[in-house]
Design an enzyme around this catalytic site. Structure first.
Site, PDB file in Angstrom:
ATOM      1  N   THR A 183       8.052   4.382 -17.187  1.00 56.11           N
ATOM      2  CA  THR A 183       9.319   3.806 -16.520  1.00 56.11           C
ATOM      3  C   THR A 183      10.535   3.496 -17.042  1.00 56.11           C
ATOM      4  O   THR A 183      10.279   3.079 -18.341  1.00 56.11           O
ATOM      5  CB  THR A 183       8.839   2.325 -15.585  1.00 56.11           C
ATOM      6  OG1 THR A 183      10.284   2.073 -15.079  1.00 56.11           O
ATOM      7  CG2 THR A 183       8.475   1.483 -16.597  1.00 56.11           C
ATOM      8  N   ASP A 184      11.662   3.709 -16.689  1.00 55.23           N
ATOM      9  CA  ASP A 184      12.772   3.327 -17.235  1.00 55.23           C
ATOM     10  C   ASP A 184      13.023   1.775 -17.580  1.00 55.23           C
ATOM     11  O   ASP A 184      13.998   1.390 -18.324  1.00 55.23           O
ATOM     12  CB  ASP A 184      14.094   3.710 -16.392  1.00 55.23           C
ATOM     13  CG  ASP A 184      14.094   3.220 -15.054  1.00 55.23           C
ATOM     14  OD1 ASP A 184      13.103   3.090 -14.623  1.00 55.23           O
ATOM     15  OD2 ASP A 184      15.179   2.926 -14.449  1.00 55.23           O
ATOM     16  N   LYS A 213       4.492  -2.342 -18.877  1.00 55.90           N
ATOM     17  CA  LYS A 213       4.445  -0.773 -19.067  1.00 55.90           C
ATOM     18  C   LYS A 213       4.754  -0.389 -20.417  1.00 55.90           C
ATOM     19  O   LYS A 213       4.291   0.663 -21.087  1.00 55.90           O
ATOM     20  CB  LYS A 213       5.795  -0.253 -18.133  1.00 55.90           C
ATOM     21  CG  LYS A 213       5.364  -0.459 -16.638  1.00 55.90           C
ATOM     22  CD  LYS A 213       4.166   0.625 -15.911  1.00 55.90           C
ATOM     23  CE  LYS A 213       4.392   1.857 -16.015  1.00 55.90           C
ATOM     24  NZ  LYS A 213       3.348   2.586 -15.269  1.00 55.90           N
ATOM     25  N   ASP A 253     -10.920   0.590 -10.227  1.00 61.28           N
ATOM     26  CA  ASP A 253     -10.047  -0.441 -10.086  1.00 61.28           C
ATOM     27  C   ASP A 253      -9.409  -0.871 -11.436  1.00 61.28           C
ATOM     28  O   ASP A 253     -10.144  -1.467 -12.415  1.00 61.28           O
ATOM     29  CB  ASP A 253     -10.733  -1.782  -9.510  1.00 61.28           C
ATOM     30  CG  ASP A 253      -9.682  -2.707  -9.201  1.00 61.28           C
ATOM     31  OD1 ASP A 253      -8.577  -2.770  -9.486  1.00 61.28           O
ATOM     32  OD2 ASP A 253     -10.097  -3.636  -8.442  1.00 61.28           O
ATOM     33  N   GLY A 302      -0.647   7.100  -3.913  1.00 65.41           N
ATOM     34  CA  GLY A 302       0.513   6.588  -4.084  1.00 65.41           C
ATOM     35  C   GLY A 302       1.693   7.716  -3.941  1.00 65.41           C
ATOM     36  O   GLY A 302       1.607   8.789  -3.600  1.00 65.41           O
ATOM     37  N   TYR A 356       6.901  -6.579 -15.346  1.00 63.95           N
ATOM     38  CA  TYR A 356       6.519  -5.201 -15.229  1.00 63.95           C
ATOM     39  C   TYR A 356       6.748  -4.263 -16.481  1.00 63.95           C
ATOM     40  O   TYR A 356       6.125  -3.489 -17.229  1.00 63.95           O
ATOM     41  CB  TYR A 356       7.262  -5.035 -14.000  1.00 63.95           C
ATOM     42  CG  TYR A 356       7.327  -3.447 -13.486  1.00 63.95           C
ATOM     43  CD1 TYR A 356       6.021  -2.760 -13.354  1.00 63.95           C
ATOM     44  CD2 TYR A 356       8.674  -2.463 -13.729  1.00 63.95           C
ATOM     45  CE1 TYR A 356       6.017  -1.424 -13.225  1.00 63.95           C
ATOM     46  CE2 TYR A 356       8.417  -1.136 -13.427  1.00 63.95           C
ATOM     47  CZ  TYR A 356       7.164  -0.516 -13.250  1.00 63.95           C
ATOM     48  OH  TYR A 356       7.238   0.763 -13.028  1.00 63.95           O
ATOM     49  N   TRP A 362      13.354   5.628 -10.290  1.00 55.83           N
ATOM     50  CA  TRP A 362      13.730   5.442  -9.060  1.00 55.83           C
ATOM     51  C   TRP A 362      13.272   6.513  -8.066  1.00 55.83           C
ATOM     52  O   TRP A 362      13.838   7.406  -7.723  1.00 55.83           O
ATOM     53  CB  TRP A 362      15.302   5.492  -8.886  1.00 55.83           C
ATOM     54  CG  TRP A 362      16.017   4.229  -9.583  1.00 55.83           C
ATOM     55  CD1 TRP A 362      15.325   3.116 -10.054  1.00 55.83           C
ATOM     56  CD2 TRP A 362      17.267   4.160  -9.262  1.00 55.83           C
ATOM     57  NE1 TRP A 362      16.293   2.262 -10.625  1.00 55.83           N
ATOM     58  CE2 TRP A 362      17.430   2.566  -9.934  1.00 55.83           C
ATOM     59  CE3 TRP A 362      18.492   4.527  -8.853  1.00 55.83           C
ATOM     60  CZ2 TRP A 362      18.726   1.941 -10.107  1.00 55.83           C
ATOM     61  CZ3 TRP A 362      19.860   3.526  -8.870  1.00 55.83           C
ATOM     62  CH2 TRP A 362      19.731   2.800  -9.504  1.00 55.83           C
ATOM     63  N   LEU A 411       4.000   8.889  -6.256  1.00 56.64           N
ATOM     64  CA  LEU A 411       3.857   9.820  -7.069  1.00 56.64           C
ATOM     65  C   LEU A 411       2.451  10.693  -7.424  1.00 56.64           C
ATOM     66  O   LEU A 411       2.467  12.137  -7.125  1.00 56.64           O
ATOM     67  CB  LEU A 411       4.520   9.417  -8.612  1.00 56.64           C
ATOM     68  CG  LEU A 411       4.411  10.720  -9.584  1.00 56.64           C
ATOM     69  CD1 LEU A 411       5.315  11.644  -9.282  1.00 56.64           C
ATOM     70  CD2 LEU A 411       4.454   9.986 -10.949  1.00 56.64           C
TER      71      LEU A 411
HETATM   72  N1  LIG Z   1       8.278   3.860  -7.620  1.00 50.14           N
HETATM   73  C1  LIG Z   1       9.360   3.877  -8.633  1.00 50.14           C
HETATM   74  O1  LIG Z   1      10.812   4.098  -8.231  1.00 50.14           O
HETATM   75  C2  LIG Z   1       8.994   4.088 -10.043  1.00 50.14           C
HETATM   76  C3  LIG Z   1      10.207   4.051 -10.765  1.00 50.14           C
HETATM   77  C4  LIG Z   1       9.747   3.927 -12.130  1.00 50.14           C
HETATM   78  C5  LIG Z   1       8.481   4.114 -12.614  1.00 50.14           C
HETATM   79  N2  LIG Z   1       7.380   4.290 -11.867  1.00 50.14           N
HETATM   80  C6  LIG Z   1       6.108   4.464 -12.219  1.00 50.14           C
HETATM   81  O2  LIG Z   1       5.520   5.632 -11.479  1.00 50.14           O
HETATM   82  C7  LIG Z   1       4.017   5.348 -11.333  1.00 50.14           C
HETATM   83  C8  LIG Z   1       3.819   5.850  -9.886  1.00 50.14           C
HETATM   84  O3  LIG Z   1       4.381   4.858  -9.001  1.00 50.14           O
HETATM   85  P1  LIG Z   1       4.417   5.018  -7.519  1.00 50.14           P
HETATM   86  O4  LIG Z   1       5.814   5.017  -6.990  1.00 50.14           O
HETATM   87  O5  LIG Z   1       3.695   6.170  -6.970  1.00 50.14           O
HETATM   88  O6  LIG Z   1       3.438   3.674  -6.972  1.00 50.14           O
HETATM   89  P2  LIG Z   1       2.896   3.542  -5.498  1.00 50.14           P
HETATM   90  O7  LIG Z   1       3.480   4.306  -4.469  1.00 50.14           O
HETATM   91  O8  LIG Z   1       2.917   1.969  -5.348  1.00 50.14           O
HETATM   92  O9  LIG Z   1       1.284   3.950  -5.980  1.00 50.14           O
HETATM   93  C9  LIG Z   1       0.671   3.125  -7.000  1.00 50.14           C
HETATM   94  C10 LIG Z   1      -0.630   3.799  -6.787  1.00 50.14           C
HETATM   95  O10 LIG Z   1      -1.307   2.915  -7.815  1.00 50.14           O
HETATM   96  C11 LIG Z   1      -2.604   2.604  -7.101  1.00 50.14           C
HETATM   97  N3  LIG Z   1      -3.198   1.286  -7.717  1.00 50.14           N
HETATM   98  C12 LIG Z   1      -2.248   0.027  -7.665  1.00 50.14           C
HETATM   99  N4  LIG Z   1      -3.082  -0.698  -8.407  1.00 50.14           N
HETATM  100  C13 LIG Z   1      -4.326  -0.360  -8.709  1.00 50.14           C
HETATM  101  C14 LIG Z   1      -5.464  -0.597  -9.226  1.00 50.14           C
HETATM  102  N5  LIG Z   1      -5.467  -2.106  -9.589  1.00 50.14           N
HETATM  103  N6  LIG Z   1      -6.491   0.101  -9.321  1.00 50.14           N
HETATM  104  C15 LIG Z   1      -6.517   1.584  -9.249  1.00 50.14           C
HETATM  105  N7  LIG Z   1      -5.249   2.058  -8.655  1.00 50.14           N
HETATM  106  C16 LIG Z   1      -4.352   1.378  -8.312  1.00 50.14           C
HETATM  107  C17 LIG Z   1      -2.192   2.367  -5.705  1.00 50.14           C
HETATM  108  O11 LIG Z   1      -3.530   2.566  -4.659  1.00 50.14           O
HETATM  109  P3  LIG Z   1      -3.326   1.845  -3.360  1.00 50.14           P
HETATM  110  O12 LIG Z   1      -3.133   2.861  -2.490  1.00 50.14           O
HETATM  111  O13 LIG Z   1      -4.797   1.462  -3.113  1.00 50.14           O
HETATM  112  O14 LIG Z   1      -2.239   0.712  -3.368  1.00 50.14           O
HETATM  113  C18 LIG Z   1      -1.670   3.654  -5.600  1.00 50.14           C
HETATM  114  O15 LIG Z   1      -2.145   4.874  -5.424  1.00 50.14           O
HETATM  115  C19 LIG Z   1       3.864   4.028 -11.735  1.00 50.14           C
HETATM  116  O16 LIG Z   1       3.307   4.081 -13.163  1.00 50.14           O
HETATM  117  C20 LIG Z   1       5.155   3.432 -11.792  1.00 50.14           C
HETATM  118  O17 LIG Z   1       5.174   2.465 -12.754  1.00 50.14           O
HETATM  119  C21 LIG Z   1       7.790   4.409 -10.531  1.00 50.14           C
END
Ligand SMILES: NC(=O)c1ccc[n+]([C@@H]2O[C@H](COP(=O)([O-])OP(=O)(O)OC[C@H]3O[C@@H](n4cnc5c(N)ncnc54)[C@H](OP(=O)(O)O)[C@@H]3O)[C@@H](O)[C@H]2O)c1
Length: 297
Positions: free
Chosen positions: A104-105, A135, A39, A14, A131, A156, A16
């Site tokens: 998350t915020d 969280k 999973d 993903g 969501y 973000w 991050l």
């Molecule tokens: N993006 C933002 O702006 C944001 C803001 C605040 C907080 N966050 C937090 O930051 C963290 C990372 O976010 P991100 O933006 O990096 O998310 P992302 O790009 O959507 O990546 C999510 C990752 O989780 C994996 N995943 C999803 N469902 C899963 C499951 N059932 N079992 C195992 N792996 C699974 C995905 O695998 P696949 O590649 O197979 O889909 C991917 O590697 C999360 O905890 C999110 O809540 C993100």
């Protein structure tokens, strides 16, 4: 010289998790099982799979992160974002490993209008969508299950490993389409590369850091100012040739969301600054670095 650790990252494909894995792989031993191996939608199977893995730090970046997907499947969101993290935390506790849980915020209800510190109550005020509730439940579950857990709330995210908001705005500008963004919703855009560097500093130099921590760049934005800054920097760097206007939208007139979004969730990074010994750079300068990196990559 940094002493290498055995680091287990979930969600390494993903946005991050990819940034952390890229940065840490040179100095640490990495364990990055994909979703097909581990999973988190199946909490009953998680403990058995993780028990066989060898690590001293687990960073849980995996999550069901789309508010609209979570709204449509709140039980699935709870399984991935709360129940499985609880199992991971219990496994860390059992073997004496440390854990960083990414949160998350959106655990905040968004009704205030001043910077949110770690002491600001996410509960009893209730997050406005499934969501955020999943969280928040995840935070509470990992803190209860493991004594050495750091809950890193981020907001973000942008970075090179997966497209995010700046990429969408740029793509529209490059395609000559109208660019519009919500102007009455606030938080802090944050670089995944910066998070990777801060977390490494913490787990190497501040191993006792635990509990809640707001992990974000400095400053504040609306999606509208975030879009305007993205395009202005892109023009400066030469990614676009003209600066299109960004049409301001109000959240209440935006019909594209299934889940409600919190209005104001800007987090204070003062506690992070204390731990790092310096104030994190502004989101604007982090975004400039990220966009400039596209030119050189
Ligand atoms: N993006 C933002 O702006 C944001 C803001 C605040 C907080 N966050 C937090 O930051 C963290 C990372 O976010 P991100 O933006 O990096 O998310 P992302 O790009 O959507 O990546 C999510 C990752 O989780 C994996 N995943 C999803 N469902 C899963 C499951 N059932 N079992 C195992 N792996 C699974 C995905 O695998 P696949 O590649 O197979 O889909 C991917 O590697 C999360 O905890 C999110 O809540 C993100």
């Amino acid at each position: 010289m940094i002493k290498g650790m055995k680091i287990f990252i979930t969600g390494a494909s993903g946005r991050l998790g990819g940034a952390l894995n890229r940065r840490y792989a040179a100095r640490h031993e990495m364990l990055t099982p994909s979703r097909s191996v581990l999973d988190l939608a199946k909490p009953d199977e998680v403990a058995e799979i993780v028990r066989d893995l060898d690590f001293d730090l687990l960073i849980n970046c995996a999550g069901m992160i789309s508010p609209d997907e979570c709204e449509g499947d709140p039980l699935g969101a709870m399984r991935v974002n709360a129940e499985s993290p609880a199992v991971l935390a219990a496994e860390c506790q059992r073997r004496g490993a440390r854990m960083i849980q990414i949160s998350t915020d959106y655990v905040f209800d968004g009704e205030g209008d001043s910077l949110l510190s770690e002491a600001a109550p996410a509960a009893p005020a209730v997050p406005v969508n499934a969501y955020g509730r999943s969280k928040l439940a995840g935070e509470q579950a990992v803190l209860a299950a493991c004594s050495q857990v750091l809950v890193a709330r981020v907001s973000w995210l942008f970075g090179p490993d997966r497209p995010s908001f700046p990429d969408q705005m740029l793509a529209r500008a490059i395609a000559g389409q109208e660019v519009a963004a919500i102007a009455d919703k606030w938080s802090v855009p944050t670089s995944t590369d910066d998070i990777a560097s801060w977390l490494e500093h913490l787990f190497i130099h501040r191993p006792a850091a635990s509990g809640l921590l707001h992990v974000c760049n400095s400053g504040e934005a609306t999606w509208h100012s975030y879009a305007e800054t993205t395009l202005a920097l892109a023009l400066e760097i030469g990614l676009i040739q003209d600066l299109p206007p960004v049409k301001p939208q109000r959240m209440e007139e935006f019909t594209g969301f299934l889940a409600r979004r919190p209005r104001y969730t800007t987090m204070s990074n003062a506690a992070l600054a204390d731990l790092l010994g310096e104030t994190p750079q502004s989101w604007e300068s982090a975004l400039r670095q990220s966009l400039a990196g596209r030119v050189t990559r």
